[in-house]
Design an enzyme around this catalytic site. Structure first.
Site, PDB file in Angstrom:
ATOM      1  CD  GLU A 117       9.866  12.521  12.562  1.00 26.79           C
ATOM      2  OE1 GLU A 117       8.705  12.089  12.654  1.00 26.79           O
ATOM      3  OE2 GLU A 117      10.802  11.867  12.095  1.00 26.79           O
ATOM      4  CB  CYS A 127      12.572   8.693   9.712  1.00 24.14           C
ATOM      5  SG  CYS A 127      13.467   7.470   8.761  1.00 24.14           S
ATOM      6  CD  GLU A 161      12.016   0.019  10.874  1.00 23.20           C
ATOM      7  OE1 GLU A 161      12.669   0.944  11.408  1.00 23.20           O
ATOM      8  OE2 GLU A 161      12.316  -1.173  10.982  1.00 23.20           O
ATOM      9  CE  LYS A 167      -1.804   3.195   2.030  1.00 19.72           C
ATOM     10  NZ  LYS A 167      -1.683   4.580   1.486  1.00 19.72           N
ATOM     11  N   GLY A 227      -4.429   3.704  -2.562  1.00 18.54           N
ATOM     12  CA  GLY A 227      -5.611   4.233  -1.883  1.00 18.54           C
ATOM     13  C   GLY A 227      -5.249   4.854  -0.553  1.00 18.54           C
ATOM     14  N   GLY A 286      -4.827   5.457   3.482  1.00 14.75           N
ATOM     15  CA  GLY A 286      -4.441   4.638   4.618  1.00 14.75           C
ATOM     16  C   GLY A 286      -5.638   4.211   5.433  1.00 14.75           C
ATOM     17  N   GLY A 305      -5.187   0.720   4.327  1.00 13.38           N
ATOM     18  CA  GLY A 305      -4.325   0.348   5.457  1.00 13.38           C
ATOM     19  C   GLY A 305      -5.113  -0.356   6.550  1.00 13.38           C
TER      20      GLY A 305
END
Ligand code: TAP
Length: 474
Positions: A377, A279, A245, A170, A201, A203, A207
């Protein structure tokens, strides 16, 4: 205009069951560059069923068969690197040199690492009268973010293939083109029907359907903490393996014996690569307090030297990926100022001369580690410099973070660098620029629980089985 309206399911390009499309916005122009289909749970059902069927035979293939396939993929990948690079430039605004360079190079690197690892990986180990066998976990859902699109997809697909798993990818809505081309590459290379499937598509629809699906055995997710937590909750009733992650706020420690100006300049320019949307970026630059002003001067000069502009031109930095990302970063810059951080380069708004596009000024603050811009972040071209008194203080600051993804240490004394690196509570520390495709990559604390890259990445896709009383063939 690109039109990528089909999904890849069971070895074929197929139409979505319920037609629905969305435009993909070019972040440099704020205009549509093409469109993709948005799938539904019915498309996920088809893809999962295909992956389940294919698992029966793919899981039984030999190392040599899988190696042959990965080598065929490598040949196709190398033929189409130019197309992949251009797709990355268009979908997420990476400068051309970066998109065609490091972005697609990361994919090639992960593929080469998977091939090398597969040649020698120990799938079986005889321990006395017990044989310990590592077997493919099953059907995997691979859910990826937009920031390094080729890295994120390839670091999951190739180990999954190498270990005998089948999968449904995905890709992110914001950067879907390169994933589509990658699916074409896999098809051309002869990946058997159902082994690799891709449904585009949102999430929240695709997802969620994957995370809750009883026939999905494992989810490998890269993205934000909030979505990682939601996926884990959705997967919990099915007791699926969830490899996460997630984000980071990594410390970059410049030791006192380092060539300070050069290292600060490199760290500042490094923070701006990919518009700071990395990241593992060294987003907190830790410098000796006694040399703070020297560091400030070097960082200011370096940040102001980062050219920003059209990704198709010769600029070091392009836009950030989307309006939402632009707005979030502006909010953090304003917050830094209102929290009393010292702004030494950049600041709010677009760089001069850029009236359109999601461009952000390369921005540097000096602040302390308790401030929001040092703790959260930002995922944009914003560096915070923090002064430390001595090495213990530097390590204390580095480890005082909810995240634990990466770290960087630079210094002249190798033994001291090593000692500092050992004390950092993160999954990955680069010492004086060290980089290795075989080194496991992943986070401590809120940065996640998985380890990707190279041989260690294989373990995410393997179950461990004990065969007791297994007599070795004599
Ligand atoms: P997210 O918003 O978390 O999205 C990542 C992926 O998850 C996208 O494909 C997204 O789909 C999908 N998704 C969204 N909601 C979902 C749900 N409820 N269930 C299942 N999937 C769902 O992250 P992002 O904005 O793309 O990426 C930025 C974040 O990723 C940053 O925090 C960054 O640190 C982190 N990141 C971490 C790493 C590593 S290796 N630790 C690497 C890169 C990025 P759509 O967006 O297409 O709807």
């Amino acid at each position: 205009m690109r039109e990528y309206l089909k999904f890849y399911i069971d070895g074929q390009w197929v139409d979505p069951i319920e037609p629905k499309t969305t435009n993909v916005i070019n972040p440099a122009t704020e205009e549509a560059s093409g469109s993709i289909s948005l799938g539904s749970t019915a498309d996920v059902e088809k893809a999962v069923a295909a992956a389940r069927r294919a698992f029966a035979s793919w899981s039984q293939t030999s190392r040599e068969e899988r190696l042959e396939l990965l080598l065929a993929i490598q040949a196709e990948y190398h033929k189409r690197m130019g197309e992949l690079g251009e797709a990355v430039v268009e979908e997420m605004g990476a400068p051309s040199a970066l998109g065609n360079g490091f972005h697609v190079g990361l994919g090639a690197g992960h593929l080469a690492a998977a091939i090398d690892s597969l040649r020698t990986f120990q799938f079986e180990e005889q321990r006395g009268a017990t044989l310990v066998v590592k077997e493919p976990i099953g059907v995997c859902a691979l859910i990826t973010p937009w920031n390094w699109p080729m890295n994120q997809t390839t670091v999951k697909i190739f180990p999954a293939l190498a270990t005998g798993c089948t999968m449904i990818l995905k890709p992110p809505q914001l950067a879907p083109y390169s994933a589509h081309i990658l699916a074409e590459i896999l098809h051309m290379a002869g990946v058997p029907a159902g082994v690799f499937n891709m449904v585009q598509g949102s999430g929240s629809v695709i997802g969620t359907a994957l995370s809750t699906h009883p026939e999905v055995d494992m989810i490998s997710f890269t993205g934000s903490e909030s979505v990682g937590v939601e996926i884990a909750k959705n997967a919990a009733p099915g007791v699926k393996r969830v490899c996460q992650e997630l984000g980071g706020k990594s410390a970059h420690i410049v030791l006192d014996d380092a060539n300070l100006a050069a290292n600060v300049a490199a760290a500042t320019a490094g923070m701006m690569v990919n518009s700071g949307q990395t990241c593992s970026a060294g987003a907190r630059l830790l410098v000796p307090a006694s040399r703070l002003e020297e560091a400030v001067a070097a960082a200011k000069q370096a940040a102001e030297g980062v050219t920003v502009g059209d990704p198709k031109g010769d600029f070091a930095m392009g836009p950030v990926v989307s309006k939402g990302q632009y707005t979030d970063i502006q909010r953090y810059i304003e917050l830094g100022i209102s929290e009393g951080a010292r702004l030494i380069a950049g600041g709010p708004g677009r760089p001069d001369g850029l009236a359109k596009g999601f461009y952000v000024k390369p921005t540097v603050f000096v602040t302390t580690n308790d401030k929001t811009i040092a703790r959260e972040e930002i995922f944009g071209p914003v560096l915070v410099i923090i002064a430390y008194d001595d090495i213990d203080h530097a390590i204390e600051i580095a480890n005082d973070s909810p995240f634990g993804l990466a770290g960087y240490v630079v210094g002249a004394d190798a033994a001291q660098c090593n000692a500092v690196a050992r004390r950092m509570r993160t999954g990955w520390v680069s010492i004086n620029g060290g980089f290795d495709f075989q080194a496991p990559f992943g986070g401590y604390k809120k940065s996640g629980n998985g380890r990707e890259w190279g041989e260690f990445g294989f373990h995410e896709y393997l179950e461990i089985k004990s065969l007791l009383g297994f007599a070795p063939a004599g």
